[in-house]
Write an enzyme that holds these catalytic residues in place. Structure first.
Site, PDB file in Angstrom:
ATOM      1  N   VAL A  84      31.620  32.914  38.058  1.00 19.90           N
ATOM      2  CA  VAL A  84      31.443  34.295  38.483  1.00 19.90           C
ATOM      3  C   VAL A  84      32.553  35.163  37.884  1.00 19.90           C
ATOM      4  CG1 VAL A  84      31.399  35.831  40.484  1.00 19.90           C
ATOM      5  CG2 VAL A  84      30.384  33.555  40.644  1.00 19.90           C
ATOM      6  N   CYS A  85      32.158  36.278  37.262  1.00 24.94           N
ATOM      7  CA  CYS A  85      33.126  37.247  36.753  1.00 24.94           C
ATOM      8  C   CYS A  85      33.177  38.401  37.742  1.00 24.94           C
ATOM      9  CB  CYS A  85      32.700  37.749  35.374  1.00 24.94           C
ATOM     10  SG  CYS A  85      33.811  38.966  34.690  1.00 24.94           S
ATOM     11  N   LEU A  86      34.190  38.399  38.574  1.00 26.51           N
ATOM     12  CA  LEU A  86      34.307  39.407  39.615  1.00 26.51           C
ATOM     13  C   LEU A  86      35.785  39.710  39.798  1.00 26.51           C
ATOM     14  CD1 LEU A  86      32.811  41.035  41.819  1.00 26.51           C
ATOM     15  CD2 LEU A  86      33.030  39.057  43.308  1.00 26.51           C
TER      16      LEU A  86
END
Length: 183
Positions: A84-86
């Site tokens: 996840v890119c958060l």
């Protein structure tokens, strides 16, 4: 060292006592799976994902590692690894956040408001920008194929899959319990 351990126990207990289905890996509070439902009024709404969570020893001062186990089509989630890119998890994490924030706020917001300008999945980002309807259609297709109740099981305690996955997590054990291979 006892303070981060206590915080891990507190946060995981909050999650266990919530409405989320949580499966600890080998009874370890630092590695577990959470069954996460897509937010309402989004193309993800009928999907359920198994999200793997690993809490580092320095948690809550260091952010957790989050990954989707079943495939999802989203600009900010790597389709194959589930990474996840958060920002709030990767860069701006704060000890004020806890595990409930991730599942009640951060992940729903990520699915509701994808950021195609910072993609992990370039195909999803490009499709969202160029053809939003086609993007939505592909998201729904992925939900049906990889995150539907049929694929995930109905939530009845069918833990054979979880048991198999949890045994994978015990990679550095010195000795196998007697008879462990005879399954």
């Amino acid at each position: 060292m006892s303070s981060p351990k206590r915080r891990i126990e507190t946060d995981v207990m909050k999650l266990l006592m919530s409405d989320y289905e949580v499966t600890l890996v080998n009874g370890n509070m630092q590695e577990f799976y959470v069954r996460f439902k897509g937010p309402e009024e989004t193309p993800f709404q009928s999907g359920t994902w198994k999200v793997r969570v690993e809490l580092p020893d320095q948690y809550p001062y260091k952010s957790p590692s989050i990954g989707f186990m079943n495939r999802i089509f989203h600009p900010n989630i790597d389709e194959l690894s589930g990474s996840v890119c958060l920002d709030v998890i990767n860069q701006t994490w704060s000890p004020m956040f806890d595990m409930i924030n991730i599942f009640e706020v951060f992940l729903p917001q990520l699915l509701r408001y994808p950021n195609p300008s910072d993609p992990l999945n370039g195909e999803a980002a490009a499709l969202l920008i160029r053809e939003p309807r086609a993007y939505e259609s592909k998201v729904k297709d992925y939900v049906n194929k990889f995150a539907s109740a049929d694929v995930m099981g109905d939530g009845d305690d069918e833990s054979s899959e979880d048991d198999e996955m949890s045994s994978v997590g015990s990679y550095e054990s010195d000795e196998e319990p007697a008879g462990a291979m005879e399954v």
